[in-house]
Design a protein around this motif. Structure first.
Motif, mmCIF file in Angstrom:
data_model
loop_
_atom_site.group_PDB
_atom_site.id
_atom_site.type_symbol
_atom_site.label_atom_id
_atom_site.label_comp_id
_atom_site.label_asym_id
_atom_site.label_seq_id
_atom_site.Cartn_x
_atom_site.Cartn_y
_atom_site.Cartn_z
ATOM 1 N N ASN A 1 -8.984 52.810 -34.656
ATOM 2 C CA ASN A 1 -7.703 52.626 -34.065
ATOM 3 C C ASN A 1 -7.594 51.197 -33.821
ATOM 4 O OD1 ASN A 1 -5.535 54.362 -33.298
ATOM 5 N ND2 ASN A 1 -7.268 55.766 -32.266
ATOM 6 N N PRO A 2 -6.475 50.550 -33.568
ATOM 7 C CA PRO A 2 -6.378 49.094 -33.222
ATOM 8 C C PRO A 2 -7.179 48.867 -31.930
ATOM 9 C CG PRO A 2 -4.141 50.036 -33.969
ATOM 10 C CD PRO A 2 -5.068 51.140 -33.916
ATOM 11 N N ILE A 3 -7.460 47.751 -31.798
ATOM 12 C CA ILE A 3 -8.682 47.302 -30.529
ATOM 13 C C ILE A 3 -7.598 47.526 -29.316
ATOM 14 C CG2 ILE A 3 -8.043 44.789 -30.607
ATOM 15 C CD1 ILE A 3 -11.561 46.595 -29.842
ATOM 16 N N PHE A 4 -6.238 47.188 -29.413
ATOM 17 C CA PHE A 4 -5.605 47.276 -27.993
ATOM 18 C C PHE A 4 -5.590 48.965 -27.742
ATOM 19 C CE2 PHE A 4 -2.129 48.563 -31.091
ATOM 20 C CZ PHE A 4 -1.343 49.431 -30.118
ATOM 21 N N TRP A 5 -5.532 49.796 -28.644
ATOM 22 C CA TRP A 5 -5.502 51.160 -28.515
ATOM 23 C C TRP A 5 -6.710 51.629 -27.909
ATOM 24 C CZ3 TRP A 5 -1.556 54.465 -27.481
ATOM 25 C CH2 TRP A 5 -1.644 55.615 -27.506
ATOM 26 N N ILE A 6 -7.820 51.103 -28.349
ATOM 27 C CA ILE A 6 -9.103 51.567 -27.962
ATOM 28 C C ILE A 6 -9.472 51.195 -26.398
ATOM 29 C CG2 ILE A 6 -11.655 51.065 -28.235
ATOM 30 C CD1 ILE A 6 -10.937 50.567 -31.456
ATOM 31 N N GLU A 7 -8.803 49.909 -25.840
ATOM 32 C CA GLU A 7 -8.799 49.636 -24.781
ATOM 33 C C GLU A 7 -7.762 50.532 -23.825
ATOM 34 O OE1 GLU A 7 -7.720 48.110 -21.244
ATOM 35 O OE2 GLU A 7 -6.414 47.534 -22.869
ATOM 36 N N SER A 8 -6.714 50.498 -24.389
ATOM 37 C CA SER A 8 -5.673 51.211 -23.519
ATOM 38 C C SER A 8 -6.072 52.764 -23.367
ATOM 39 C CB SER A 8 -4.302 51.292 -24.187
ATOM 40 O OG SER A 8 -3.325 52.013 -23.758
ATOM 41 N N GLY A 9 -6.661 53.557 -24.312
ATOM 42 C CA GLY A 9 -6.814 54.835 -24.157
ATOM 43 C C GLY A 9 -8.396 55.063 -23.567
ATOM 44 N N GLY A 10 -9.235 53.969 -23.229
ATOM 45 C CA GLY A 10 -10.345 53.890 -22.560
ATOM 46 C C GLY A 10 -11.432 54.816 -23.682
ATOM 47 N N TYR B 1 -13.584 53.155 -25.682
ATOM 48 C CA TYR B 1 -14.720 52.287 -25.817
ATOM 49 C C TYR B 1 -15.813 52.983 -24.476
ATOM 50 C CZ TYR B 1 -12.894 50.308 -21.193
ATOM 51 O OH TYR B 1 -12.436 50.010 -20.188
ATOM 52 N N GLU B 2 -15.184 53.802 -23.536
ATOM 53 C CA GLU B 2 -16.103 54.476 -22.561
ATOM 54 C C GLU B 2 -16.845 55.368 -23.133
ATOM 55 O OE1 GLU B 2 -12.437 53.843 -19.050
ATOM 56 O OE2 GLU B 2 -12.993 55.741 -20.069
ATOM 57 N N VAL B 3 -16.400 55.976 -24.125
ATOM 58 C CA VAL B 3 -17.148 57.098 -24.795
ATOM 59 C C VAL B 3 -17.597 57.067 -26.332
ATOM 60 C CG1 VAL B 3 -16.294 59.146 -23.293
ATOM 61 C CG2 VAL B 3 -14.978 58.274 -25.169
ATOM 62 N N SER B 4 -17.229 56.014 -26.669
ATOM 63 C CA SER B 4 -17.645 55.525 -27.997
ATOM 64 C C SER B 4 -17.766 53.936 -27.989
ATOM 65 C CB SER B 4 -16.614 55.845 -29.028
ATOM 66 O OG SER B 4 -16.937 55.624 -30.257
ATOM 67 N N PRO B 5 -18.665 53.165 -27.517
ATOM 68 C CA PRO B 5 -18.957 52.029 -27.159
ATOM 69 C C PRO B 5 -19.285 51.069 -28.476
ATOM 70 C CG PRO B 5 -20.903 53.080 -26.487
ATOM 71 C CD PRO B 5 -20.236 54.195 -26.914
ATOM 72 N N ASN B 6 -19.547 51.483 -29.412
ATOM 73 C CA ASN B 6 -19.881 50.583 -30.251
ATOM 74 C C ASN B 6 -18.560 50.294 -31.420
ATOM 75 O OD1 ASN B 6 -23.053 50.722 -29.855
ATOM 76 N ND2 ASN B 6 -22.495 52.598 -30.146
ATOM 77 N N LEU B 7 -18.364 49.098 -31.093
ATOM 78 C CA LEU B 7 -17.108 48.435 -31.980
ATOM 79 C C LEU B 7 -17.372 47.940 -33.368
ATOM 80 C CD1 LEU B 7 -14.980 46.725 -29.172
ATOM 81 C CD2 LEU B 7 -15.256 49.191 -29.698
ATOM 82 N N ILE B 8 -17.025 48.371 -34.460
ATOM 83 C CA ILE B 8 -17.235 48.197 -35.771
ATOM 84 C C ILE B 8 -16.110 47.474 -36.638
ATOM 85 C CG2 ILE B 8 -18.449 48.669 -37.874
ATOM 86 C CD1 ILE B 8 -19.281 51.105 -36.170
#
Length: 336
Positions: A209-218, A220-227
């Motif tokens: 997803n776009p990074i803003f959606w990864i942040e907005s939908g949280g 990163y809390e359950v999938s913390p490794n951003l590539i």
């Protein structure tokens, strides 16, 4: 954001209210796929503001989940229950295969300035796509980019080999499945409403997803490794029901086009710097997050597999897809 086909009584009531209001005044309904404050919401509210500031019409905005998921709101727009809808081509692949062109990896550049120039000037987007959408009772108002796609996973990934066996959630898009097959992963279609829980329970190992959606939908809390793989941008489309649009006066049609232009300009201003801001918020919120930006050499190992996805696109779309892809590449060459 795939359809669940189940509507709450509140959602049905909201539509009924809007329809009764429309009988007394020009109250238009606009549904999109995201949450309050997200990119599509910025577009919808800017569109609403322009319409209401320049006419007696009103626009009622529905956000994600209020009237169902992406497939639901698209069907409502095609049926004329909604006047306007915002839906990503990621959900259009089943009924508009050519729209999957945005999921050919490494076709679009990652540089935002170049991407925006491409969307502004592209013949494929501004002349060819409107004809394709019209065949499905949709008046295409704007296609616009939301942000570079970022993959999240249960561990850092730097090569197709490291994707092996990983179940990556994808939208209901055949070509996106082809992309992750090519990348070495196991594509796993899943409705948006099940993604957070799927990551939390291990049903899936990652998503994009776009990074803003990864942040907005949280996420990163359950999938913390951003590539950051650099393989594409999330693109979306704002549309009107074509029967509704064609039935308007020339002045009202122009009002809608002007509102879409205004919303586009404001939204492109909004996304400038949005990815960096979202990443800063994520890093501030969690010390478990890792950020992996692939090197050019690492990207090359993924880019080398893009040809098979392009071939799959051509197989799915035939001569129409070939003409669109040719024009797409010519438009990109003109801005690069």
């Amino acid at each position: 954001m795939k359809s669940s086909k189940i509507f709450t009584s509140a959602a049905i009531g909201a539509l009924a209210l809007g329809m009764s209001a429309a009988a007394l005044a020009d109250n238009w309904r606009f549904a999109h796929e995201e949450f309050e404050g997200d990119v599509q919401d910025v577009f919808a509210l800017a569109f609403k503001d322009h319409i209401e500031a320049n006419s007696d019409n009103t626009v009622q905005v529905f956000r994600f989940g209020e009237l169902g998921e992406s497939d639901d709101i698209l069907e409502q727009a095609q049926a004329g229950i909604l006047e306007f809808v915002n839906q990503s081509p990621g959900f259009s692949g089943a009924w508009l295969p050519a729209a999957q062109i945005f999921f050919v990896p490494y076709l679009l550049p990652t540089d935002q300035e170049t991407v925006l120039e491409f969307f502004d000037s592209s013949v494929a987007i501004n002349e060819m796509f409107p004809e394709l959408y019209a065949e499905h009772n949709l008046e295409l108002l704007k296609m616009y980019p939301e942000g570079e796609m970022v993959v999240t996973a249960d561990e850092p990934v730097t090569s197709p080999e490291e994707f092996s066996g990983k179940r990556i959630r994808v939208m209901t898009n055949p070509l996106l499945s082809e992309t992750y097959n090519a990348f070495g992963a196991t594509p796993t279609p899943l409705p948006w409403g099940e993604v957070y829980g799927g990551l939390q329970t291990g049903l899936i190992d990652g998503q994009e997803n776009p990074i803003f959606w990864i942040e907005s939908g949280g996420l990163y809390e359950v999938s913390p490794n951003l590539i950051f793989t650099g393989h594409g941008w999330f693109t979306t489309a704002a549309m009107a029901n074509k029967d509704f649009f064609d039935g308007l006066s020339a002045d009202e049609q122009q009002l809608i086009r002007d509102a879409a232009d205004t919303a586009y300009a404001q939204t492109m201003e909004h996304i400038s710097g949005l990815a960096d801001e979202a990443l800063e918020k994520i890093l501030a919120a969690s010390d478990e997050v890792t950020v992996t930006r692939l090197t050019e050499e690492q990207i090359d190992s993924f880019r080398a597999r893009a040809d098979q996805v392009e071939a799959a696109y051509l197989d799915m779309t035939g001569d129409n897809g070939a003409m669109l892809l040719e024009q797409f590449k010519a438009d990109l060459e003109a801005v690069q």
